[in-house]
Design a protein around this motif. Sequence first.
Motif, mmCIF file in Angstrom:
data_model
loop_
_atom_site.group_PDB
_atom_site.id
_atom_site.type_symbol
_atom_site.label_atom_id
_atom_site.label_comp_id
_atom_site.label_asym_id
_atom_site.label_seq_id
_atom_site.Cartn_x
_atom_site.Cartn_y
_atom_site.Cartn_z
ATOM 1 N N HIS A 7 0.648 -1.041 0.010
ATOM 2 C CA HIS A 7 0.290 0.202 -0.084
ATOM 3 C C HIS A 7 0.645 0.892 -0.484
ATOM 4 O O HIS A 7 1.616 1.459 0.802
ATOM 5 N N HIS A 9 2.011 5.437 -2.327
ATOM 6 C CA HIS A 9 0.900 6.061 -3.026
ATOM 7 C C HIS A 9 2.248 7.002 -3.157
ATOM 8 O O HIS A 9 3.149 7.471 -1.669
ATOM 9 N N GLU A 82 -4.837 1.230 -6.288
ATOM 10 C CA GLU A 82 -5.607 1.288 -5.415
ATOM 11 C C GLU A 82 -7.456 1.807 -5.764
ATOM 12 O O GLU A 82 -6.610 2.938 -5.725
HETATM 13 ZN ZN LIG Z 1 -3.890 4.856 -0.060
#
Ligand SMILES: [Zn+2]
Length: 191
Positions: A7, A9, A82
């Motif tokens: 996960h 970004h 995501e």
């Molecule tokens: Zn996220």
Amino acid sequence: MMTNNFHTHTFRCLHAYGTEREYALEALCNGMEQLGFSDHAPFPDHDFGYRMPYSELGEYLSAIDRLRPEFDGRVKLFKGLEIEFHQKYIDYYKYLLEELELDYLALGEHMYFGSDGELKNIVLASSSDDCLEYAENVCRAVETGYFRFVAHPDIMFINSFDIDKNIEEACRMITDCAAKNDMILELNANG
Ligand SMILES: [Zn+2]
Ligand SMILES: [Zn+2]
């Protein structure tokens, strides 16, 4: 020590910092084995906010492709997104996985569609009834098989409500459908 993270970004989502390369270097320096990028997915027909424009998707994916040879044998890099779920985007999920060859999609429900078809934001839930709708939507998504894990199901706790029967039921729905479908639930703790 954490050796895997799926996960991640980058600066592209407009609410994080760092390029793909900076994250890969950081992973290497910290002895990580696998790093999955999961920036927020843009949609061709709608901007849900807090994410790259659709026109940048190609550049995001090729940035990861360019890094793979450089980090080969040191940190395994994965190309992911995501992404929110709605039935009308099934072809888009297929396109991302099959045509653009993404390694995975993480289900990140921020915006979801209520039973009346209205677009809602779980962060702006007006009552614990919304958590039930949110959970229904998460379960529907999990059952499609397009997602490898559920990002932050605990996002539904970002509100001022007390834990009540609805919220307990929403949690039970999500954990039950995850167990049934062998689906990973992320503990994010942001909520
Ligand atoms: Zn996220
Ligand atoms: Zn998210």
